[in-house]
Scaffold this active site. Structure first.
Site, PDB file in Angstrom:
ATOM      1  N   ASP A 123      19.128  -5.515   5.113  1.00 62.43           N
ATOM      2  CA  ASP A 123      17.828  -5.806   5.739  1.00 62.43           C
ATOM      3  C   ASP A 123      17.330  -4.609   6.534  1.00 62.43           C
ATOM      4  O   ASP A 123      16.581  -4.755   7.492  1.00 62.43           O
ATOM      5  CB  ASP A 123      17.940  -7.058   6.621  1.00 62.43           C
ATOM      6  CG  ASP A 123      18.966  -6.887   7.744  1.00 62.43           C
ATOM      7  OD1 ASP A 123      19.730  -5.856   7.679  1.00 62.43           O
ATOM      8  OD2 ASP A 123      19.024  -7.717   8.639  1.00 62.43           O
TER       9      ASP A 123
HETATM   10  N1  LIG Z   1      19.026 -12.088   0.476  1.00 61.38           N
HETATM   11  C1  LIG Z   1      19.594 -10.937   0.640  1.00 61.38           C
HETATM   12  N2  LIG Z   1      20.426 -10.748   1.650  1.00 61.38           N
HETATM   13  C2  LIG Z   1      20.996  -9.529   1.846  1.00 61.38           C
HETATM   14  C3  LIG Z   1      20.766  -8.488   0.992  1.00 61.38           C
HETATM   15  N3  LIG Z   1      21.469  -7.409   1.448  1.00 61.38           N
HETATM   16  C4  LIG Z   1      22.130  -7.808   2.539  1.00 61.38           C
HETATM   17  N4  LIG Z   1      21.835  -9.092   2.800  1.00 61.38           N
HETATM   18  C5  LIG Z   1      22.278  -9.872   3.878  1.00 61.38           C
HETATM   19  O1  LIG Z   1      21.572  -9.487   5.014  1.00 61.38           O
HETATM   20  C6  LIG Z   1      22.346  -9.816   6.134  1.00 61.38           C
HETATM   21  C7  LIG Z   1      22.290  -8.730   7.127  1.00 61.38           C
HETATM   22  O2  LIG Z   1      22.864  -9.140   8.243  1.00 61.38           O
HETATM   23  P1  LIG Z   1      23.027  -8.352   9.471  1.00 61.38           P
HETATM   24  O3  LIG Z   1      21.961  -7.322   9.645  1.00 61.38           O
HETATM   25  O4  LIG Z   1      24.410  -7.850   9.573  1.00 61.38           O
HETATM   26  O5  LIG Z   1      22.841  -9.439  10.596  1.00 61.38           O
HETATM   27  P2  LIG Z   1      21.589 -10.149  11.173  1.00 61.38           P
HETATM   28  O6  LIG Z   1      21.674 -11.573  10.796  1.00 61.38           O
HETATM   29  O7  LIG Z   1      20.308  -9.539  10.643  1.00 61.38           O
HETATM   30  O8  LIG Z   1      21.749  -9.895  12.610  1.00 61.38           O
HETATM   31  P3  LIG Z   1      21.145  -8.797  13.498  1.00 61.38           P
HETATM   32  O9  LIG Z   1      20.790  -7.669  12.679  1.00 61.38           O
HETATM   33  O10 LIG Z   1      22.118  -8.456  14.426  1.00 61.38           O
HETATM   34  O11 LIG Z   1      19.926  -9.427  14.031  1.00 61.38           O
HETATM   35  C8  LIG Z   1      23.705 -10.142   5.604  1.00 61.38           C
HETATM   36  O12 LIG Z   1      23.984 -11.504   5.668  1.00 61.38           O
HETATM   37  C9  LIG Z   1      23.696  -9.687   4.187  1.00 61.38           C
HETATM   38  O13 LIG Z   1      24.509 -10.489   3.350  1.00 61.38           O
HETATM   39  C10 LIG Z   1      19.907  -8.685  -0.097  1.00 61.38           C
HETATM   40  O14 LIG Z   1      19.643  -7.829  -0.870  1.00 61.38           O
HETATM   41  N5  LIG Z   1      19.333  -9.901  -0.228  1.00 61.38           N
END
Ligand SMILES: Nc1nc2c(ncn2[C@@H]2O[C@H](COP(=O)(O)OP(=O)(O)OP(=O)(O)O)[C@@H](O)[C@H]2O)c(=O)[nH]1
Length: 574
Positions: A490
């Site tokens: 993200d």
């Molecule tokens: N749907 C989707 N999810 C993704 C993708 N890449 C990563 N993620 C998810 O994005 C999330 C990122 O989480 P984090 O940034 O670690 O945590 P957060 O919930 O955003 O928490 P904070 O950043 O601390 O606010 C994870 O659960 C990943 O599995 C993707 O391409 N698609």
């Protein structure tokens, strides 16, 4: 440059055409020449046979004269006197008849009455001496009993005529006849009781004889005459005649080998021509005929020959030869034209194929092909057309795949934004560009807040859709020249350049936050997304791409820590 297929084929076909017309022309010309020569040979043979018949007729006329003189009663009476003086009156009357015969026949060299008695003494004798007629009398009369024409004639039956071989007359005192080629015809003089008392002899000059025989022969014809051994008696070159009289043999068999069968008596006529035998009869056509001569029991014969120049005969074919050459030339030109036209027609489809192949190879262009033809070339063209279409479609597909791969290598597959690698490339380029101009760069590191919850609560698909919407909003919130990329998960990153970017960047960050925070409708859910933004500036916070990204990331954490949904500038003390 090497000649192409068209040129080679043209040359080959033209050569074949020229050769064919040349051979045909030559064959027609030579056949015509042969026909002309054969025809001339036939005519010449006929003329020679007619000539021999005329010779017989002339000899018969002379023989008739001899018989007439011999059968006169006074001939027997004069020849039969015991006394040489005899009956002078009868002798004088008979002499007048002999003289008349001489006057009537200019070809006669001598006419004589020879007695059987007194060793064959001449009783009446007329000689021709130039234009003059000379009667030889008295002591000038000679004894001729030892000559074959006398003693052989005396042995003949009444009414028969002796014909001597043709020889040079060496009898002394014969006036003009002496030394001239002569023929003698003699017949016995017989009394009423059947006693042979003398002979009548007529000497004929061979020249006069032949002149009368060949009087109406066409110009250009030459006469040959040989005796039964082949010695020339008449020849266009007089030096070639009567060689035996000069101690050497000049034979027709040596001059014309083909005449031997006449003397072997295996053939009665032979033909020789200079076309078939240029060695033996150079420039001539000759016909030779064997003709019986004299008394049958002596088996004598002469060979008569006629010759005419080959050139005269072939002159008739000359115009045909010229026409043939013109025809051959015309056909040769036609052959060349047809060869060129035909070769071009034949090789045009091949040239089309070649052109299409090279165009396809160099430019991938689909040039026209002779696909509508029904022959093998049409089959080849259709196969080639099919092949190049398939090849082109494969190539296009490959190129598309390559483009896609290239795009994938530099872009994020979910959002379509440039990926990390591409972003680093762009930021390096931007650093190089602005380093000397004194401009500034700003790097905004954006991380969504609590994105994991969206995934966990609404599913991964919703999460993906949210990421797509975020990418779109970032793109629409910024200028075209600003760089927006997805680093992964993200996390997004933005590069902004401008002369006073440090002052502008807080407002931009705020705009991004509010834009992202708008409602998102997806999969039946209404969502709101927040984000935390960390900012680093070039050259204040770093001079390399890594430094700037790292420090923006660091600042983003600061924003997270300070409660999220906000932005923070990198500070060195952190
Ligand atoms: N749907 C989707 N999810 C993704 C993708 N890449 C990563 N993620 C998810 O994005 C999330 C990122 O989480 P984090 O940034 O670690 O945590 P957060 O919930 O955003 O928490 P904070 O950043 O601390 O606010 C994870 O659960 C990943 O599995 C993707 O391409 N698609």
């Amino acid at each position: 440059m090497r000649p192409g297929l068209t040129v080679k084929l043209s040359i080959l076909l033209a050569c074949i055409g020229i050769l064919a017309s040349g051979v045909t022309g030559y064959y027609a010309y030579s056949t015509n020449q042969s026909l002309l020569v054969k025809e001339a040979e036939r005519n010449l043979l006929t003329s020679t046979e007619l000539l021999s018949q005329r010779l017989s007729a002339v000899l018969n006329d002379i023989a008739a004269d001899a018989l007439t003189l011999a059968n006169m009663p006074s001939s027997a009476k004069v020849a039969g006197f015991e006394d040489v003086a005899g009956d002078d009156v009868a002798k004088e009357r008979l002499a007048q008849v002999f003289g008349t015969i001489m006057r009537l026949h200019p070809q006669y060299a001598q006419v004589r009455l020879i007695s059987r008695q007194q060793f064959g003494l001449e009783l009446i004798r007329f000689d021709r001496d130039g234009d003059r007629l000379v009667r030889v009398t008295g002591s000038l009369l000679q004894e001729k009993g030892h000559f074959p024409y006398v003693f052989e004639t005396l042995a003949l039956a009444p009414g028969r005529v002796y014909v001597s071989p043709i020889t040079v007359n060496h009898e002394q005192g014969a006036h003009s006849a002496e030394g001239a080629p002569t023929l003698r015809l003699a017949t016995p003089v017989v009394t009423s009781t059947g006693a042979v008392v003398g002979v009548v002899v007529i000497n004929v000059w061979l020249k006069s004889l032949l002149d009368s025989v060949q009087s109406d022969l066409p110009a250009g014809h030459q006469l040959y005459l040989t005796n039964e051994w082949g010695d020339f008696l008449a020849h266009p070159n007089p030096a070639m005649t009567f060689g035996f009289d000069k101690g050497r043999r000049l034979l027709v068999q040596d001059s014309y080998e083909q005449t031997r069968p006449l003397f072997d008596k295996t053939q009665t006529s032979v033909l020789v021509n200079g076309l078939d035998n240029p060695q033996r009869a150079k420039g001539q056509i000759l016909a030779f005929v064997r003709k019986p001569f004299g008394l049958p029991e002596n088996h004598q014969f002469v060979v008569l020959g006629l010759a005419r120049p080959l050139e005269d005969v072939l002159r008739g074919g000359k115009s045909l030869g010229e026409s043939t050459i013109q025809m051959v030339l015309a056909f040769s030109v036609l052959s060349i034209v047809l060869a060129v036209v035909f070769s071009r027609a034949l090789t045009r489809p091949l040239q089309m194929l070649t052109h299409a192949a090279t165009s396809f190879q160099t430019r991938h262009a689909l040039e026209a092909l002779p696909v509508t033809r029904t022959d093998e070339i049409g089959v080849l063209a259709r196969c080639f057309d099919q092949m190049r279409k398939e090849l082109k479609s494969h190539m296009e597909k490959m190129s598309q795949n390559q483009q896609e791969l290239r795009h994938l290598a530099h872009h994020d597959s979910l959002t379509g934004l440039p990926n990390r690698m591409q972003f680093f490339h762009q930021i390096e380029c931007a650093i190089d560009a602005v380093a000397e101009s004194g401009q500034q760069l700003a790097v905004l590191f954006i991380d969504l807040d609590h994105f994991k919850q969206i995934n966990d609560q609404m599913g991964h698909a919703v999460g993906d859709q949210v990421l797509i919407v975020v990418a779109q909003r970032l793109r629409s919130a910024l200028r075209g020249e600003d760089v927006v990329a997805r680093l992964g998960g993200d996390e997004f990153i933005v590069l902004i350049k401008g002369p006073a970017i440090a002052a502008e960047v807080p407002a931009i960050a705020a705009k991004i936050l509010s834009t992202l925070n708008e409602d998102i409708m997806t999969h039946g859910h209404r969502l709101q997304v927040c984000a935390s933004i960390g900012i680093s500036l070039f050259p204040d916070d770093g001079v390399t791409a890594e430094e700037l990204v790292l420090r923006a990331d660091s600042a983003m954490y600061k924003a997270k820590v300070s409660g999220r949904y906000t932005f923070a500038r990198y500070q060195a003390a952190e």
